[in-house]
Enzyme design. Structure first.
Site, mmCIF file in Angstrom:
data_model
loop_
_atom_site.group_PDB
_atom_site.id
_atom_site.type_symbol
_atom_site.label_atom_id
_atom_site.label_comp_id
_atom_site.label_asym_id
_atom_site.label_seq_id
_atom_site.Cartn_x
_atom_site.Cartn_y
_atom_site.Cartn_z
ATOM 1 N N HIS A 161 -1.763 14.300 6.741
ATOM 2 C CA HIS A 161 -0.541 13.544 6.984
ATOM 3 C C HIS A 161 0.183 14.127 8.210
ATOM 4 O O HIS A 161 0.425 15.333 8.273
ATOM 5 C CB HIS A 161 0.374 13.583 5.765
ATOM 6 C CG HIS A 161 -0.119 12.723 4.646
ATOM 7 N ND1 HIS A 161 -1.369 12.862 4.105
ATOM 8 C CD2 HIS A 161 0.469 11.695 3.974
ATOM 9 C CE1 HIS A 161 -1.526 11.967 3.138
ATOM 10 N NE2 HIS A 161 -0.434 11.246 3.041
ATOM 11 N N LYS A 602 10.786 5.446 -0.816
ATOM 12 C CA LYS A 602 11.130 4.484 0.237
ATOM 13 C C LYS A 602 11.573 3.157 -0.360
ATOM 14 O O LYS A 602 12.460 2.479 0.160
ATOM 15 C CB LYS A 602 9.915 4.278 1.139
ATOM 16 C CG LYS A 602 10.101 3.270 2.270
ATOM 17 C CD LYS A 602 8.926 3.328 3.217
ATOM 18 C CE LYS A 602 9.012 2.237 4.281
ATOM 19 N NZ LYS A 602 8.519 0.941 3.800
#
Length: 944
Positions: A161, A602
């Site tokens: 990531h 999110k």
């Protein structure tokens, strides 16, 4: 520069809060401040040498302006520093930003050194493993302690990531700084002068090293970076951890079996295909070869060490006919080794065995790279075969009174290599759920047996069809359809190629190399049944043969609130399917479920995300128990609070009771990897605390710490809090102006230019607005602009609603007595402290159209409410009053961080103005902007 930096960073505890802050002890705190000033002086000398006194004077001028602005909170003072930065020539602006950035990097390196020192002076009885083993033995008994160890399986999974802004060339120099500082020297001594020369040399090299990447890294590059850390962990850290754990256990009458691997490393690198078109089946193959080479290198290094130690002579200890027969077989099989080399160890049987094992490893490397078939006795097919050779060696040692060596050095090496095997790290493969249905649609439609096209089936209809097909004995597709010359569309054929590559990898390295296939965006049982069916078609699952087998397991990744709420139903439906239940039985009655922290945050905000994940764990625990299945939860945590980050120890212990049964996985990614594993002492600390937390949770948290009545009452409060928090969060997220505001107020569009990862920032090109944006750039943008919305937004509204509903006393009780709630609140508080509405306001008012300013007012209003509610709940007058060192650190950091933020705004204005006028920005301007991004990341100790 020494006089110019008297108020430089007083203390620099880790801002990820992963390790304990060193405290206010002047014996530790004062030396750290002195070391930071010392590094500042050396950096100043470097700046003067490289660019003259003018740059050094500019650094001090801007620092003083920023300090004055912060203290006075005057708009006029703020405008003064902003104007000064905006008027700088681009080259000078870049140099200034780099100077402040390197100050942070060096301060961070010093802080790491003093974290190491704090650990080294700690009483060893107070460290993680001794304390945990003792508490389990005393509270639960030795039998429970042994059972806990037998079940222990902690897996740390390295991912690619893209959140590590610093290049490895920079990180290795910072490691050199930390290493040099480990030796304490007296001011004025020759040793101090030598140390300063070495530090100055490293700082000079650091200044002349380009912190920006010139090319986009490939998955292979990312794999090499992970291998850099894994190599050190296997060679240095893991042996210490395993040796310490074994001896602690023996003190209480328990033991760690030699072939038992309580802690393993995993990797997504080369296997994570979700949204990354560059991870192909060929890339998976190449990365596995890189890992195998490293694993063999590590094994050879350990065997070389043992060869020096095991010099026992058969003339002195006697012959071992059974062992001699083994040596004879080795020599007969290893025909490529000249006889003279065997003769070197003719009377040293253990060295001869180790030499043969090393020769087999060399042959294994050749086999892997050539693609040749395994030759029994000549090379190793799996790590288990290497383990068998170790067993023969240790058995013979014991026969000849070599018990101490057999159960000491040799056993330790065997244990370490049981973890590294031939593949270094267990690779997970991940793909988006819809990719598998796209492939199956072509396969089913070619058969033509369904009443309608596969793509038109409802989710329930798909589940029925897939369940029936999985139970059947026929192949769904012909060998020609799935072969090299397949008529399938290339995009879906690529999906199947990965399954075929997994089968090839199993034949090359053994079944441990890839154990789990993760399905992201799992929304129902059909998404997992689809993968199981494709695995059957690829020969990875066979339920109809004389010897049924399942060479791989399947893990749903639950990422949205909706899926988290249906977690139990999804697992129950899967385990109720006879064919799928048989697969799980063949996998040892274990089932892995991955929980997605980033995307759920999110979508719903920090409070609702954490609460829904907590409840999902309870549901999954109960369903697994109903079906007599061991549950292994895989926590997809990032480094930032907005992506599930926070202290590992607290996160593990904050799980619901009964969830831990010795098994757990969690991701380690980006800047977290370098922070935890760059220095050996800190790497040891992280591995120790991870093992200790899982042991404690498994042994001592099988029953609730809180009464059922209190848990129910707390749950009612959390529902109220979460509902209000979610509603407030969605008012922001659902505002149609938010996508434009987010892009305008943050440097998110520049993330790709940093070239810090191979993966695109969006999952697909079809999703519009923020929906297709990955969680990393989402958190990245908010962090860079100091708004940090994902870490706290909605929490204040939730707490206020619960308080006004009459739950204030309950909230305080929850904060005092409920580990889960206290951990969530602590992480929110820390993120609020790192948020700076003054700096954020500058971003907004300088970069965002006036018509969008209403969104910032919403953010500011929620921020102020959340601060007030957190302070009321925790009983402090100001944020982080309970963590004074961290609080002071953040305040002092701002004096150095604010100028970089101001510079970033000025660069964004310049770049966007050029874009508006259709002018292409220069490389110097682009570099200046990217340098500010690195600077903010260094100052915040977090990218995304």
């Amino acid at each position: 520069m020494r006089e110019q930096h008297d108020d430089s960073l007083h203390n620099v505890p880790t801002l990820t809060a992963e390790f304990p802050v060193v405290g206010d002890d002047p014996l530790i705190d004062a030396p750290l401040r002195a070391t930071v000033r010392r590094l500042s002086t050396l950096l100043g000398e470097t700046l003067a040498d490289q660019h003259g006194q003018e740059l050094l004077d500019l650094v001090e001028e801007v620092r003083q302006l920023a300090k004055q602005s912060k203290q006075s909170k005057s708009a006029e003072d703020t405008m003064r520093v902003q104007r000064r930065l905006a008027e700088l020539p681009i080259e000078q602006a870049t140099e200034l930003t780099r100077a402040f950035t390197q100050y942070f990097l060096l301060a961070n390196a010093a802080e790491q050194t003093y974290r190491v020192r704090a650990l080294q002076v700690q009483d060893e009885n107070d460290s993680w493993l001794p304390r945990t083993v003792k508490s389990i033995a005393e509270e639960a008994g030795v039998e429970e302690l042994q059972r806990t160890v037998d079940e222990l399986d902690v897996r740390l999974v390295f991912t690619a990531h893209p959140t590590e802004a610093s290049r490895r060339a920079v990180l290795t120099k910072l490691r050199r700084v930390s290493t040099l500082l480990e030796t304490d020297t007296e001011e004025g001594s020759r040793a101090r002068k030598k140390q300063d020369r070495d530090l100055a040399e490293t700082i000079e090299a650091l200044w002349q090293t380009d912190e920006l990447r010139r090319t986009q890294p490939t998955p292979q590059d990312e794999a090499r970076n992970a291998i850099f850390y894994l190599r050190s962990l296997y060679l240095h850290t893991l042996p210490e951890v395993l040796d310490a754990l074994r001896h602690e256990l023996r003190d209480y009458g328990a033991d760690l079996p030699v072939r038992k691997v309580p802690l393993r490393f995993g990797s997504w690198i080369g296997g994570d295909r979700d949204g990354n078109p560059y991870v192909t089946a060929d890339v998976t193959r190449e990365v596995l070869k890189l890992q195998a080479d490293a694993a063999i290198d590590i094994a050879e290094a350990f065997l070389d060490t043992l060869t020096l130690e095991l010099s026992m002579s058969s003339t002195l200890i006697g012959e071992d006919e059974q062992f001699n027969e083994s040596l004879k077989k080795d020599q007969e099989a290893l025909t490529f080794v000249p006889e003279k080399q065997f003769e070197l160890f003719a009377h040293e049987p253990y060295r001869l065995k180790l030499f043969s094992m090393r020769a087999k490893l060399a042959a294994t490397r050749t086999r892997i790279h050539s693609g040749e078939a395994h030759k029994p006795g000549v090379d190793y097919l799996t790590g288990a075969e290497l383990q068998d050779d170790f067993e023969e060696l240790r058995d013979s040692l014991r026969k000849h009174r070599g018990d101490l060596m057999a159960d000491g050095s040799v056993a330790l090496v065997q244990s370490v290599l049981a973890g590294s095997g031939l593949n270094l790290a267990i690779m997970d493969v991940r793909e988006h759920a819809e990719k598998h249905h796209d492939l199956l649609a072509e396969m089913f439609d070619r058969v033509g047996e369904l009443d309608k096209a596969y793509g038109e089936l409802t989710r329930e209809e798909r589940t029925t069809v897939l369940s029936s097909e999985l139970a059947s004995k026929r192949p769904l597709a012909s060998a020609q359809l799935l072969g090299e010359e397949s008529p399938l569309d290339p995009s879906v054929q690529n999906t199947f190629n990965v399954f075929r590559e997994i089968r090839t990898a199993h034949r090359t390295y053994g079944p441990d190399v890839i154990q789990t296939y993760i399905v992201s965006m799992t929304r129902g049982a059909d998404d997992i049944l689809a993968v199981a069916l494709l695995a059957r078609e690829a020969g990875l699952v066979d339920l109809a043969g004389d010897e049924p087998r399942a060479d791989i397991g399947f893990s749903p990744l639950l990422e949205t609130v909706e899926e988290l709420r249906h977690a139990g139903e999804i697992l129950d439906e899967l385990l109720s399917d006879p064919s799928y239940r048989e697969i799980v039985r063949l996998r040892g009655d274990r089932h892995e479920i991955m929980l997605g922290y980033s995307d759920s945050n999110k979508e719903s905000g920090v409070i609702t995300s954490q609460w829904e994940i907590h409840q999902a764990q309870r549901r999954l625990r109960d369903v697994a128990a109903k079906h007599n299945v061991t549950l292994r939860l895989f926590h997809g945590r990032g480094g930032s609070v907005g992506r599930g980050g926070g202290p590992t120890y607290d996160a593990i212990l904050a799980q619901p009771y009964g969830v831990l049964e010795g098994e757990i996985k969690f991701t380690e990614q980006g800047e977290v990897i370098s922070d935890k594993y760059m220095l050996p002492v800190l790497a040891r600390e992280n591995l120790d605390l991870s093992l200790a937390a899982v042991m404690q949770g498994s042994a001592l948290h099988r029953k609730p710490r809180t009464s059922p009545e209190d848990l129910e009452r707390f749950g009612t409060v959390m529902e109220n809090l979460s509902d209000a928090s979610f509603a407030r969060y969605r008012t922001l997220i659902d505002d149609p102006d938010l996508p434009e505001y987010f892009v305008a107020s943050t440097p998110v569009e520049q993330l790709g230019d940093l070239k810090i990862g191979s993966r695109p920032s969006k999952r697909t090109t079809s999703e519009k607005g923020l929906d297709g944006l990955r969680a990393i750039p989402w958190v990245f943008g908010w962090t860079q602009s100091r708004q940090i919305v994902p870490g706290w937004f909605g929490a204040g509204s939730g707490l206020k609603a619960a308080r006004e509903a009459g739950y204030e006393d309950d909230l305080k009780e929850m904060y005092e007595n409920w580990h889960f709630f206290r951990t969530v609140i602590s992480n929110v508080e820390m993120t609020l402290a790192k948020t700076d509405m003054g700096i954020a306001s500058h971003y907004v008012h300088s970069l965002v159209p006036t018509r969008l300013w209403h969104l910032f007012e919403t953010i500011r209003e929620e921020y102020e409410l959340t601060v007030a509610e957190i302070e009321r709940l925790t009983g402090v007058l100001d944020l982080l009053d309970n963590s004074p060192v961290l609080k002071r650190t953040l305040e002092v950091r701002d004096r150095y961080l604010d100028p970089i933020s101001y510079m970033q705004v000025a660069m964004l204005q310049r770049v966007r103005d050029a874009h508006t006028r259709g002018i292409e920005i220069s490389e110097a301007e682009k570099r200046a902007l990217l340098t500010t991004i690195n600077g903010v990341a260094a100052g915040m100790k977090n990218t995304g």
